[in-house]
Design a protein around this motif. Structure first.
Motif, short mmCIF file in Angstrom:
data_model
loop_
_atom_site.label_atom_id
_atom_site.label_comp_id
_atom_site.label_asym_id
_atom_site.label_seq_id
_atom_site.Cartn_x
_atom_site.Cartn_y
_atom_site.Cartn_z
N GLU A 23 0.86 -1.17 0.00
CA GLU A 23 0.00 0.00 0.00
C GLU A 23 0.91 1.23 0.00
O GLU A 23 1.82 1.33 0.79
CB GLU A 23 -0.90 0.00 1.24
CG GLU A 23 -1.95 -1.10 1.26
CD GLU A 23 -2.89 -0.96 2.44
OE1 GLU A 23 -2.81 0.06 3.15
OE2 GLU A 23 -3.70 -1.89 2.65
N GLY A 24 0.66 2.15 -0.91
CA GLY A 24 1.51 3.33 -0.98
C GLY A 24 2.82 3.04 -1.67
O GLY A 24 3.03 1.99 -2.27
N ASP A 25 3.74 3.99 -1.57
CA ASP A 25 5.04 3.84 -2.20
C ASP A 25 5.86 2.75 -1.51
O ASP A 25 5.91 2.69 -0.28
CB ASP A 25 5.82 5.16 -2.14
CG ASP A 25 5.19 6.24 -3.01
OD1 ASP A 25 4.51 5.87 -3.99
OD2 ASP A 25 5.38 7.43 -2.70
N LYS A 52 3.26 -6.59 2.35
CA LYS A 52 2.61 -6.00 3.52
C LYS A 52 3.61 -5.23 4.38
O LYS A 52 3.24 -4.29 5.08
CB LYS A 52 1.93 -7.09 4.35
CG LYS A 52 0.69 -7.68 3.70
CD LYS A 52 0.06 -8.76 4.57
CE LYS A 52 -1.16 -9.35 3.91
NZ LYS A 52 -1.76 -10.43 4.72
N ASP A 53 4.87 -5.63 4.31
CA ASP A 53 5.93 -4.95 5.06
C ASP A 53 6.48 -3.74 4.30
O ASP A 53 7.43 -3.10 4.77
CB ASP A 53 7.06 -5.92 5.39
CG ASP A 53 6.68 -6.91 6.47
OD1 ASP A 53 6.06 -6.50 7.46
OD2 ASP A 53 7.00 -8.11 6.31
N GLY A 54 5.93 -3.47 3.12
CA GLY A 54 6.31 -2.25 2.40
C GLY A 54 7.16 -2.44 1.17
O GLY A 54 7.55 -1.46 0.53
N PHE A 55 7.45 -3.68 0.81
CA PHE A 55 8.30 -3.94 -0.37
C PHE A 55 7.45 -4.22 -1.60
O PHE A 55 6.38 -4.82 -1.51
CB PHE A 55 9.21 -5.14 -0.12
CG PHE A 55 10.23 -4.94 0.95
CD1 PHE A 55 11.50 -4.45 0.64
CD2 PHE A 55 9.94 -5.22 2.27
CE1 PHE A 55 12.45 -4.26 1.62
CE2 PHE A 55 10.88 -5.03 3.27
CZ PHE A 55 12.14 -4.55 2.95
N LYS A 111 13.78 2.29 -6.66
CA LYS A 111 14.56 2.32 -5.43
C LYS A 111 15.50 1.12 -5.37
O LYS A 111 15.57 0.33 -6.31
CB LYS A 111 13.61 2.32 -4.23
CG LYS A 111 12.73 3.57 -4.17
CD LYS A 111 11.80 3.56 -2.98
CE LYS A 111 10.97 4.85 -2.96
NZ LYS A 111 10.01 4.89 -1.84
N LYS A 112 16.22 1.00 -4.27
CA LYS A 112 17.14 -0.13 -4.11
C LYS A 112 16.36 -1.45 -4.23
O LYS A 112 15.17 -1.52 -3.93
CB LYS A 112 17.84 -0.06 -2.76
CG LYS A 112 18.88 1.05 -2.66
CD LYS A 112 19.59 0.97 -1.31
CE LYS A 112 20.70 2.01 -1.22
NZ LYS A 112 21.42 1.95 0.07
N THR A 113 17.09 -2.47 -4.63
CA THR A 113 16.46 -3.78 -4.85
C THR A 113 17.27 -4.89 -4.20
O THR A 113 18.49 -4.99 -4.40
CB THR A 113 16.32 -4.05 -6.36
OG1 THR A 113 15.53 -3.02 -6.95
CG2 THR A 113 15.66 -5.39 -6.61
#
Length: 223
Positions: A23-25, A52-55, A111-113
């Motif tokens: 969700e989101g960036d 879910k953790d932002g990735f 972004k970083k990967t």
């Protein structure tokens, strides 16, 4: 729930990849590399969890070169089928397909990967770190890592192994540690595949601790 997209490797091969978006960036991108059982329910769940953790999580179907849509379980005929894949595995081809996923993930996130892999995927994650194509890597019980232990490591990486792993010996772990004393190697009182709650060797405590360590490491090096 994620969705499947099409990727193209450097040699023109087209493969599927499961993509789970946060969700989101996204805080970063993460390529999730399968076991010998394909991009199955478990691997998709792993990708969903990291989303879910932002990735932005991308799981490429590395077996599309010889069989598309591999999505099998861990027992009986599924296990027999999984074992039949071993002679078909080509490290160079899998690296190309992994690189395609890394490129896609990096472009989509901006972004970083990083990369995280399980069993077969753990070895692929090690190779990606040695090739310098990711910003961080996590490998779970990769059986081929010892074979490539002397490869130079060009990205931060941590490894997880079960002390009771019947497929990866103490000697193999020692070989990796001797070649790369700078790489954190975490050992758990568990067998092979301890992270997967669909396998008989699943160990909830070990899986929880390994994931906490992985998440902290990835956020530190990618966020």
């Amino acid at each position: 729930m994620g969705e499947f997209v099409k990727l193209t490797a450097s040699d023109g091969h087209e493969l599927d990849a499961y993509v789970a978006k946060p969700e989101g960036d996204p805080i970063a991108a993460l390529v999730v590399i399968q076991e010998i059982f394909g991009v199955n329910k478990h691997i998709r769940a792993v990708a969903d969890g990291y989303a879910k953790d932002g990735f932005l999580a991308v799981a490429p179907a590395l077996f599309d070169r010889f069989e598309r849509g591999v999505d099998i379980g861990y027992e009986g005929k599924d296990m027999e089928k999984a074992m039949s894949f071993f002679p078909k595995l080509d490290v160079d081809q899998m690296s190309k397909d992994t690189a395609a996923a890394i490129k896609y993930a990096r472009e989509q996130a901006g972004k970083k990967t990083g990369i995280i892999g399980y069993c077969l995927g753990g070895s692929i994650a090690w190779l990606a770190a040695s090739q310098g194509v990711v910003d961080a890597a996590v490998g779970y019980y990769g059986g081929m890592i010892a074979k490539f232990a002397d490869a130079p490591i060009k990205a931060p990486i941590i490894l997880h192994f079960g002390k009771k792993d019947a497929h990866i010996s103490e000697e193999d772990r020692a070989k990796i540690a001797a070649a790369h004393p700078e790489v954190p190697i975490y050992l758990y009182d568990a067998g092979h595949g301890f992270n997967c709650d669909m396998r008989k060797d699943f160990d909830a405590d070990s899986a929880k601790l390994a994931r906490e360590r992985s998440l902290e490491f990835l956020k530190k090096n990618l966020a």
